[in-house]
Design a protein around this motif. Sequence first.
Motif, mmCIF file in Angstrom:
data_model
loop_
_atom_site.group_PDB
_atom_site.id
_atom_site.type_symbol
_atom_site.label_atom_id
_atom_site.label_comp_id
_atom_site.label_asym_id
_atom_site.label_seq_id
_atom_site.Cartn_x
_atom_site.Cartn_y
_atom_site.Cartn_z
ATOM 1 N N GLY A 1 40.010 56.903 53.222
ATOM 2 C CA GLY A 1 40.819 56.815 54.342
ATOM 3 C C GLY A 1 41.510 55.381 54.841
ATOM 4 O O GLY A 1 42.221 55.242 55.690
ATOM 5 N N ASP A 2 40.609 54.421 54.367
ATOM 6 C CA ASP A 2 41.347 52.863 54.707
ATOM 7 C C ASP A 2 42.603 52.525 54.118
ATOM 8 O O ASP A 2 42.857 53.195 53.086
ATOM 9 N N GLN A 3 43.317 51.995 54.851
ATOM 10 C CA GLN A 3 44.746 51.843 54.627
ATOM 11 C C GLN A 3 44.373 50.026 54.022
ATOM 12 O O GLN A 3 44.185 49.346 54.740
ATOM 13 N N VAL A 4 44.857 49.877 52.845
ATOM 14 C CA VAL A 4 45.059 48.687 52.146
ATOM 15 C C VAL A 4 46.376 47.923 51.784
ATOM 16 O O VAL A 4 47.007 48.757 50.879
ATOM 17 N N ILE A 5 46.809 46.944 51.990
ATOM 18 C CA ILE A 5 48.101 46.598 51.863
ATOM 19 C C ILE A 5 47.766 45.490 50.616
ATOM 20 O O ILE A 5 46.920 44.415 50.584
ATOM 21 N N ASP B 1 47.584 49.953 61.367
ATOM 22 C CA ASP B 1 46.201 50.547 60.880
ATOM 23 C C ASP B 1 45.593 49.972 59.668
ATOM 24 O O ASP B 1 44.346 50.423 59.351
ATOM 25 N N ALA B 2 46.261 49.262 59.070
ATOM 26 C CA ALA B 2 45.700 48.617 57.823
ATOM 27 C C ALA B 2 44.510 47.657 58.220
ATOM 28 O O ALA B 2 44.579 47.152 59.396
ATOM 29 N N THR B 3 43.522 47.780 57.163
ATOM 30 C CA THR B 3 42.302 46.834 57.602
ATOM 31 C C THR B 3 42.175 45.806 56.558
ATOM 32 O O THR B 3 41.090 45.092 56.688
ATOM 33 N N ILE B 4 42.680 45.930 55.338
ATOM 34 C CA ILE B 4 42.444 45.007 54.586
ATOM 35 C C ILE B 4 43.885 44.305 53.650
ATOM 36 O O ILE B 4 44.878 45.364 53.467
ATOM 37 N N VAL B 5 43.942 43.261 53.206
ATOM 38 C CA VAL B 5 45.061 42.690 52.433
ATOM 39 C C VAL B 5 44.603 42.151 51.165
ATOM 40 O O VAL B 5 43.592 41.515 51.163
ATOM 41 N N ALA B 6 45.062 42.645 50.009
ATOM 42 C CA ALA B 6 44.498 42.271 48.684
ATOM 43 C C ALA B 6 45.872 41.534 47.956
ATOM 44 O O ALA B 6 46.797 42.042 47.745
ATOM 45 N N PHE B 7 45.489 40.393 47.403
ATOM 46 C CA PHE B 7 46.432 39.610 46.542
ATOM 47 C C PHE B 7 45.940 38.753 45.232
ATOM 48 O O PHE B 7 44.615 38.611 45.414
ATOM 49 N N VAL B 8 46.703 39.017 44.319
ATOM 50 C CA VAL B 8 46.104 38.088 43.101
ATOM 51 C C VAL B 8 46.912 36.644 43.491
ATOM 52 O O VAL B 8 47.946 36.309 43.494
ATOM 53 N N HIS B 9 45.807 35.412 43.425
ATOM 54 C CA HIS B 9 46.376 34.054 43.957
ATOM 55 C C HIS B 9 46.776 33.540 42.590
ATOM 56 O O HIS B 9 48.228 32.929 42.844
ATOM 57 N N HIS C 1 46.632 39.654 62.076
ATOM 58 C CA HIS C 1 46.673 41.181 62.163
ATOM 59 C C HIS C 1 45.412 42.150 61.886
ATOM 60 O O HIS C 1 45.363 43.166 61.502
ATOM 61 N N ASP C 2 44.445 41.298 62.055
ATOM 62 C CA ASP C 2 42.817 41.751 62.131
ATOM 63 C C ASP C 2 42.430 42.509 60.620
ATOM 64 O O ASP C 2 41.782 43.448 60.595
ATOM 65 N N CYS C 3 43.091 41.757 59.487
ATOM 66 C CA CYS C 3 42.777 42.498 58.146
ATOM 67 C C CYS C 3 41.990 41.681 57.675
ATOM 68 O O CYS C 3 41.966 40.421 57.597
ATOM 69 N N LEU C 4 40.922 41.959 56.829
ATOM 70 C CA LEU C 4 40.252 41.429 55.946
ATOM 71 C C LEU C 4 40.811 40.922 54.626
ATOM 72 O O LEU C 4 42.143 41.770 54.314
ATOM 73 N N THR C 5 40.551 40.150 53.709
ATOM 74 C CA THR C 5 41.257 39.747 52.721
ATOM 75 C C THR C 5 40.442 39.715 51.382
ATOM 76 O O THR C 5 39.447 39.360 51.208
ATOM 77 N N ILE C 6 40.744 40.303 50.239
ATOM 78 C CA ILE C 6 40.286 40.498 48.818
ATOM 79 C C ILE C 6 41.432 39.471 47.938
ATOM 80 O O ILE C 6 42.483 39.805 48.143
ATOM 81 N N VAL C 7 40.837 38.640 47.378
ATOM 82 C CA VAL C 7 41.593 37.595 46.708
ATOM 83 C C VAL C 7 41.206 37.597 45.381
ATOM 84 O O VAL C 7 40.050 37.083 44.863
ATOM 85 N N ASP C 8 41.996 37.569 44.359
ATOM 86 C CA ASP C 8 41.687 37.457 42.676
ATOM 87 C C ASP C 8 42.078 36.002 42.368
ATOM 88 O O ASP C 8 43.080 35.545 42.538
ATOM 89 N N THR C 9 40.849 35.221 41.948
ATOM 90 C CA THR C 9 41.212 33.962 41.667
ATOM 91 C C THR C 9 40.605 33.749 40.004
ATOM 92 O O THR C 9 39.974 32.736 39.635
ATOM 93 N N VAL C 10 40.804 34.930 39.331
ATOM 94 C CA VAL C 10 40.373 35.034 37.851
ATOM 95 C C VAL C 10 40.690 33.730 37.196
ATOM 96 O O VAL C 10 40.280 32.990 36.521
#
Length: 392
Positions: free
Chosen positions: A85-89, A136-144, A165-174
Amino acid sequence: MQFRPFNPPVRTLMGPGPSDVHPRILEAMSRPTIGHLDPAFIQMMEEVKTLLQYAFQTKNELTMPVSAPGSAGMETCFANLVEPGDQVIVCQNGVFGGRMKENVERCGGTAIMVEDAWGEAVDPNKLEAALKANPDATIVAFVHAETSTGAQSDAESLVKLAHQHDCLTIVDTVTSLGGTPVKVDEWQIDAIYSGTQKCLSCTPGLSPVSFSERALEKIRNRKQKVQSWFMDLNLVMGYWGGGTKRAYHHTAPINALYGLHEALLMLQEEGLENAWARHRKNHLALRAGLEAMGLTFIVNEADRLPQLNAVSIPQGVDDATVRGRLLNEYNLEIGAGLGALAGKVWRIGLMGHASRAENILLCVGALEAVLSDMGADINQGVALAAMQKALD
Ligand SMILES: Cc1ncc(COP(=O)(O)O)c(C=O)c1O
């Protein structure tokens, strides 16, 4: 059929990874295997965590290597942070943003895609518009660092917008860790993952991750169990967490971790800033050689990754023939284009131990020799001098 021990050819690895592994790391990996709960091993695990905190520039307690490649670090972040149910950008500007979308959907979330052209950095204005349109999005994810194109995005600005905007972040730094600045605490990244086989010069198969207190709070307050037993951080931390009460979770890849320990030690000895400067200097030398030959980069100068150089294949030149000849005649591996860029670009890596003057010389020289021999329309006899000038 008679089988024999496998002895691989000695190659120079200048593709998108794995990159050349430093002999010190290979030697470390051949040391005697000990038990995964041996006090001596546990002492080394603690050092790996501290050295990783240095590499990531963070004080995050939950900083450790996942026992599997970069894709598993990616899954660890999504599996623990995304609930049904989470909305992730998800910002996508290449292949790996597409994998983030897959991860969100497999965790039961909805991926809201923010698309940028392949070869361009993620546009903060587009992210801002998506954040406003999806409260309503709660997370932002992107590739660095998009390995498929060689473009680097402005992680600090993207994280700042997400937090506004009160979102957590997931970042790809492979591809970025160890090659260009990655500053977890200063940029306030919540969940980050990387790989060992790129700018850390280590063998493939481990994925360093780090989680902020904000991310841990979301994980602690999950309504449902993490759907993956292996990646559930609550369980993994029973082994990787601090203190004396460690419990068996899985058998750690002991010798691979010796290798990572050595790689991180080497990074600390060199110093992060020096490693970043070396990657940049060598990129400028490679670029001077390639541009003198007449090849063009696909990424704007400001957004180029020094460790991953994507150049257009000259008109009429067959991609696979050139890469095959480099491999067979010069033991040199460079990368093909991925996805939409297949057959259109070469990806030349200068990552970790592969980022050395002698490798650039080999690559520029071999590429010029093969392209000239194939009758390609390039400038001959000027690339090596241009490269040498840049190195001086
Ligand atoms: C940006 C990026 N993310 C994720 C991955 C996946 O890592 P691995 O192949 O180690 O699973 C890669 C691999 O090249 C990558 O470049």
